[in-house]
Structure formats: C-alpha cells, structure tokens
Design an enzyme around this catalytic site. Structure first.
Site, short mmCIF file in Angstrom:
data_model
loop_
_atom_site.label_atom_id
_atom_site.label_comp_id
_atom_site.label_asym_id
_atom_site.label_seq_id
_atom_site.Cartn_x
_atom_site.Cartn_y
_atom_site.Cartn_z
N ARG A 117 45.29 11.38 48.87
CA ARG A 117 45.94 11.25 47.59
C ARG A 117 45.97 9.80 47.10
O ARG A 117 45.88 9.54 45.90
CB ARG A 117 47.38 11.78 47.70
CG ARG A 117 48.11 11.63 46.41
CD ARG A 117 49.53 12.08 46.45
NE ARG A 117 50.22 11.56 45.28
CZ ARG A 117 50.17 12.11 44.10
NH1 ARG A 117 49.47 13.20 43.90
NH2 ARG A 117 50.79 11.57 43.07
N CYS A 125 48.83 14.66 51.84
CA CYS A 125 49.76 15.45 52.63
C CYS A 125 50.12 16.74 51.92
O CYS A 125 50.22 16.77 50.69
CB CYS A 125 51.05 14.64 52.82
SG CYS A 125 51.29 14.07 54.48
N LYS A 160 51.52 0.65 55.59
CA LYS A 160 50.42 1.45 55.04
C LYS A 160 50.57 1.58 53.52
O LYS A 160 49.61 1.40 52.78
CB LYS A 160 50.44 2.85 55.66
CG LYS A 160 49.62 3.87 54.91
CD LYS A 160 49.65 5.24 55.57
CE LYS A 160 50.75 6.15 55.11
NZ LYS A 160 50.53 6.85 53.83
N ASN A 161 51.79 1.89 53.08
CA ASN A 161 51.98 2.17 51.66
C ASN A 161 51.91 0.92 50.78
O ASN A 161 51.83 1.02 49.56
CB ASN A 161 53.31 2.91 51.42
CG ASN A 161 53.24 4.36 51.88
OD1 ASN A 161 52.16 4.84 52.23
ND2 ASN A 161 54.37 5.02 51.89
N ARG A 163 47.39 9.22 60.57
CA ARG A 163 47.24 8.74 59.19
C ARG A 163 48.20 7.59 58.91
O ARG A 163 47.92 6.73 58.06
CB ARG A 163 47.53 9.87 58.19
CG ARG A 163 46.39 10.81 57.95
CD ARG A 163 46.69 11.72 56.76
NE ARG A 163 47.30 10.95 55.69
CZ ARG A 163 48.35 11.37 54.97
NH1 ARG A 163 48.86 12.54 55.16
NH2 ARG A 163 48.85 10.61 54.03
N ASP A 214 60.44 9.52 53.16
CA ASP A 214 59.54 9.41 54.32
C ASP A 214 60.30 9.37 55.65
O ASP A 214 59.70 9.52 56.70
CB ASP A 214 58.66 8.16 54.20
CG ASP A 214 57.56 8.36 53.16
OD1 ASP A 214 57.35 9.50 52.72
OD2 ASP A 214 56.91 7.36 52.79
N ARG A 228 52.29 17.57 44.03
CA ARG A 228 51.99 16.16 43.79
C ARG A 228 51.07 15.94 42.58
O ARG A 228 49.93 15.52 42.71
CB ARG A 228 51.40 15.51 45.05
CG ARG A 228 52.32 15.68 46.23
CD ARG A 228 51.90 14.88 47.44
NE ARG A 228 52.39 13.50 47.36
CZ ARG A 228 52.42 12.68 48.40
NH1 ARG A 228 51.98 13.07 49.56
NH2 ARG A 228 52.87 11.46 48.27
#
Ligand code: UD1
Length: 416
Positions: A92, A116, A22-23, A395, A303, A121
């Site tokens: 985000r 999140c 995902k990232n 997510r 994470d 952030r």
C-alpha cells in the site's frame, strides 16, 4: 513458509535497541524522487516493505545501494511515471509515490494499492488533496491517471487526518507554484520527519507535527542526507513484551515524546516505567484491565492496538478496546482465542475478559501488527506456540526473534 517456535513464560530482561522507523522511511524514499541526484538515508531497517519500495524505485529508474544501515538513492535517471500494478497490489505504501511523481513529471499512473488486510483502505483523501493543488485525476477502471499541467498550490481541508494523504500532499505541494495550506493534517512524528527531510532538500514547509501545515512551493529540490527517526511502534512492541512477561527491560534508541500515550497506558495497566532521554525501562507487575480507544496521533496508536490487546488478555478484570482508525483490525482475536483468551467483538469494539494464563497453540499471523501480538502472547503463554506466516511480521520488524533472544526470549525461526 517460515514460522516462529516460542517457549513461553520467560521473564525478559536486558537491553534492546530499536531501528529507524519503517513508516518514516517509506515516504522519505518516495520523496527522493523529487530531486535529481544522490540522497542518503541513515538508520534504515532491513524490512520487506523497504526492499519492496527499493524494487519499485529501481523499476522507475533509480539506482539504490545499501551500505550498513544506510540507503544511497540516485534518482538522476528516473524515467517512468507509471507504477506497475503487481507492486501496487503488494504494498500500500506505494501510494506515496503519487505525490513525488506528480511533482517531478506532472503526471502519474497507478492502480489501487494493496497492503495489510486491515480494511478497504481507500485513497480518496490522497486524490482529493492532489486535486486541490491543481491535479486532474481520472479513474480509468482500476487505474488512476493524475495530471497537473500546472501545480498551483491550494487549500486542503482533510475530513480525517490521514497520514499518507498528508505526506503525499506535502510532497507534491513542495514543488507547486504557489502556497498550500493543509488543515486537519496528520500530526504523527513521521510527518514531521518528512518535513525535516524535504526542508533539507530545499523545500519550505512549516507546521508538520501540528494540525496545520504550510508549504511554500519552490522551483526545484536537491538531493539531501537524513537520519530517520526511531520506530515508535517497534519500541512500543518491546515495551509491551516487557510488561506481558513481567520482565525488566530497557528499550534504547527511542524518542519518548513519540510514545507518551502508550507510556501512560502501560502505567495504567500496572507496569513501572522509568523514562530517560533516549531510553525507557519497563518492569512488569500485576497487570490490570484498562479501556483504550485508538486515535490519530497524539492519541493511542492503532499500530499498537493488537500488541496491547494481547497483553490485556492476561490482565486482571475486563478491558474494552475501541478501534476507531481502521475497521477490520481485529484479526488477531480469533488466533488469541486458540491460546485461551476470552474476547468478544462487536463492530469496532473488543471486550476482553482477563484470564490468569494463556496456553501455547499453533496460530498464524494474519497481518503485521496482529502477528506481533501473537508473538507477545506466545512469550507469556504456558508451553510451546508456533506462529505461522512470519512473512507478515518481517514486513515491519527486523529480525524480531534475534532481538527477543537478546533479552532472554526462547524463540527460534524455522524454515519448512
Ligand atoms: C499509516 C501507517 C500505518 C498506520 C496508519 C495510522 C505508513 C506506511 N503506514 O497508514 O502503519 O496504521 O498510518 O496511523 O505510514 N483513509 C481514507 N481515505 C484515504 C486515506 C485513508 O478513508 O484516502 C482512512 C483509512 O482507510 C483508515 C484511516 O483513514 O481508516 C487512516 O488511514 P491513514 O492515516 O491514511 O493511514 P496510512 O497512511 O495508510
């Protein structure tokens, strides 16, 4: 709202395959905006965050299709450089659009991002980096306007190796007029994957994966095709599921070098691991307490902090986890307490006193990784657990319950 029902104390066994990261996917989707044409991204997971990024790109004028595991993104007709506020608030990662839109239109307007609930952030590092390469950034009460009549390239020295800010800087600098040097850059594998994709588009970038990145700006980029790297966090979550249930599982489709700090810790905790070239077998044993500090890559990933903490609640002895990357990333702790875990938090440090067993309880996923941690705890706990607010987990994990069922877990999704 959907929830998971889990019957615990089943030792997991069998093979489970991880998806694309995902990232890595989110910045690559943003990077497609730097070209006019049709880019193809393979190995794309079906996740809420990705669907949301699809929605934002569509709103900006892109045409996007999903075919099996691939995304086909046509950015020929992008005609907006403003990101709608409600979408910024929801995700985000929409901040990644800043660099590419600035690169394409020399102008971008957005509100402060959401995401999140793991700390404030801020985006100061993103803005500072863009200023260093020629952008003029104006804060207009909640909105950011960035303009660059001339993107010049420049020297960016990050105070902290922010992943997103490094990626944003790379994307804007890729089409600047000069050379950009990014120092104290984030070294995460997802940054290196972005470099690979941008270079396929025609960019001239070297050094991603180290702390210094050099970007020689080019006039324009072309659409490209790329397969996204495997999700190291999903892989780490399954490995932890194997260890916490004292199971015997093989996680396939991974790049073990992306996970070596987590692998070391799992071994220290007492699991037995066989690391192959694209897969890792884990066999759980007696778990021992360890100390962990989260750090930017190659340190222990923040994470995986929540899933690992869940595992340490039933490890023998005392463990100390220090979260140095995000403040406020201990939201799973109260919920784990309901399941019988003994944890004390002081600032950014959690002291975990291992208990022999957790017991099933009704809990709610407070955010993505904390939600995954609760699922793992429930897999090991005695009795039945209910995990509410599964949408947080969706997510970042595609069909988590199906994959866990495939390795023997007793978990189902229930709609209200
Ligand atoms: C990315 C990952 C996220 C992961 C994190 C750290 C994506 C989509 N998300 O998030 O899953 O947990 O890296 O590995 O890739 N910071 C500032 N100012 C800024 C930017 C960041 O102070 O302008 C701070 C943050 O508040 C945080 C720390 O830096 O405390 C790390 O953030 P960063 O590396 O930027 O994480 P993200 O890119 O948001």
């Amino acid at each position: 709202m959907e929830k998971f029902i889990v019957a615990g104390e089943v030792q997991l066994s069998g093979h489970v395959k991880v998806n694309g990261a995902k990232n890595a996917t989110l910045p690559l989707m943003a990077a497609t905006l730097l070209s006019t044409g049709v880019s193809v991204l393979h190995n794309i997971p079906q996740l809420r965050d990705i669907t949301m990024m699809q929605d934002i790109l569509t709103l900006l004028g892109a045409k996007i299709y999903r075919e099996n595991g691939s995304l086909i993104i046509d950015t020929t007709n992008i005609n907006k450089e403003e990101i709608p506020e409600h979408l910024m608030r929801e995700m985000r990662a929409s901040v990644f659009l800043m660099g590419p839109l600035l690169g394409r239109f020399r102008r971008v307007r957005l509100s402060f991002p959401g995401g999140c609930a793991i700390g404030p952030r801020p985006i100061n590092l993103h803005l500072k980096a863009l200023e260093k390469i020629g952008a003029v950034v104006k804060d207009r009460s909640g909105f950011i306007d960035a303009e660059a009549v001339h993107l010049t390239g420049g020297e960016i020295n990050f105070d902290f190796p922010s992943v997103g800010a490094t990626e944003n800087a790379m994307m804007a600098a890729a089409v600047a007029d000069g050379t950009t040097i990014i120092r104290n850059a984030a070294r995460e594998p997802e940054v290196a994957d972005l470099q690979s994709f941008l270079n396929k588009m025609g960019a001239q970038i070297t050094g991603a994966g180290t702390d210094t990145i050099r970007v020689d700006g080019v006039a324009r980029l072309a659409a490209a095709e790329h397969a996204v790297i495997p999700d190291r966090i999903e892989a780490g979550t399954f490995l932890t599921a194997g260890a916490i249930t004292r199971g015997d599982i093989v996680v396939d489709g991974v790049i073990p070098e992306h996970l070596f700090t987590a692998i070391d810790k799992l071994q220290e905790i007492g699991a037995r691991l066989d690391v192959g070239s694209g897969s890792i077998r884990i066999r759980g044993g007696e778990l021992r307490g360890v100390d962990i500090k989260t750090l930017p890559f190659p340190g222990f990933p923040t994470d995986l902090q929540a899933p690992t903490l869940a595992m340490l609640t039933i490890a023998k002895g005392t463990s100390i986890i220090t979260e140095t990357v995000f403040e406020n990333r201990f939201k799973h702790i109260d919920e784990l307490g309901r399941m019988g875990a003994k944890i004390k938090v002081e600032g950014r440090t959690a002291v975990i006193r291992g208990v022999p067993k957790l017991s099933g309880a009704i809990v709610a996923a407070p955010d993505l990784r904390a939600g995954a941690a609760l699922v793992l705890a429930a897999l090991a706990a005695e009795g039945i657990s209910e995990i509410e607010q599964v949408y947080h987990i969706d997510r970042g994990y595609e069909m988590l319950e199906k994959k866990l069922q495939g390795i023997g877990a007793k978990i189902v999704r229930r709609s209200p």
